[in-house]
Enzyme design. Structure first.
Site, PDB file in Angstrom:
ATOM      1  N   SER A  50       0.800  -1.222   0.000  1.00  0.00           N
ATOM      2  CA  SER A  50       0.000   0.000   0.000  1.00  0.00           C
ATOM      3  C   SER A  50       0.836   1.277   0.000  1.00  0.00           C
ATOM      4  O   SER A  50       0.336   2.332  -0.364  1.00  0.00           O
ATOM      5  CB  SER A  50      -0.960   0.021   1.187  1.00  0.00           C
ATOM      6  OG  SER A  50      -0.254   0.196   2.396  1.00  0.00           O
ATOM      7  N   LYS A  88       1.005   4.842   6.794  1.00  0.00           N
ATOM      8  CA  LYS A  88       0.257   5.625   5.806  1.00  0.00           C
ATOM      9  C   LYS A  88       0.759   7.062   5.792  1.00  0.00           C
ATOM     10  O   LYS A  88       1.435   7.522   6.705  1.00  0.00           O
ATOM     11  CB  LYS A  88      -1.248   5.632   6.129  1.00  0.00           C
ATOM     12  CG  LYS A  88      -1.882   4.264   6.211  1.00  0.00           C
ATOM     13  CD  LYS A  88      -1.907   3.549   4.883  1.00  0.00           C
ATOM     14  CE  LYS A  88      -2.511   2.153   5.050  1.00  0.00           C
ATOM     15  NZ  LYS A  88      -2.332   1.320   3.903  1.00  0.00           N
TER      16      LYS A  88
END
Length: 171
Positions: A50, A88
């Site tokens: 990701s 993230k």
């Protein structure tokens, strides 16, 4: 090597002053390393793709636990309720309004892009309604690999107390 030497009559000589100084220095360094890695620096591992291309699956990253303020573009380690960690990028901070449309991220009505981001930014969960106004302490985070990331588009905003720290990087 033993620091104490046994004499004939079963007594032990004390270590020399140089040996004691060495032991003291090793002990001090050990204590400092323990403090450093329990209070200031943390280590996390990237799981999945990701955050590709900036970070890769299995890569170890170091993060600063002593961050007083986060800003858009910062990469953070997030602690999930089940104990799992996410890595993230912060896309929006408290007080900003987020919208996902036309394959892009809009913050306060303007396209917000990050050089590391790849792919289209699409809505992921039907229960997250846009435009989304971030409240005090809320952050909107995204993976760099937008088409292969579970992030705020799926879970909604994260709160600052979930952040373990900011990843130390020049990427």
């Amino acid at each position: 090597m033993t620091l104490l030497k046994k004499k004939k009559n079963a007594r032990y000589d004390l270590p020399s002053s140089e040996a004691m100084l060495l032991i003291e220095n090793i002990f001090i360094v050990l204590i400092l390393v323990i403090i450093l890695f329990t209070r200031i620096i943390g280590v996390a591992h990237v799981s999945g793709d990701s955050m590709s291309p900036a970070f890769h699956n299995g890569e170890a990253v170091y993060y600063n636990r002593a961050v007083s303020q986060y800003k858009p573009g910062d990469v953070v380690v997030i602690n999930l309720p089940d104990g799992e960690h996410f890595i993230k990028r912060i896309a929006a901070i408290p007080g900003e309004t987020v919208e996902v449309r036309d394959g892009q991220l809009y913050v306060n009505g303007q396209v917000r892009e990050f050089a590391q981001a790849q792919g289209k930014t699409t809505e992921e969960a039907e229960d997250i309604k846009y435009p989304l106004k971030l409240e005090q302490g809320q952050f909107f985070v995204l993976g760099d690999n937008r088409e292969n990331s579970t992030d705020s588009r799926s879970f909604g905003p994260f709160v600052e107390k979930q952040f373990l720290g900011k990843v130390i990087t020049n990427r």
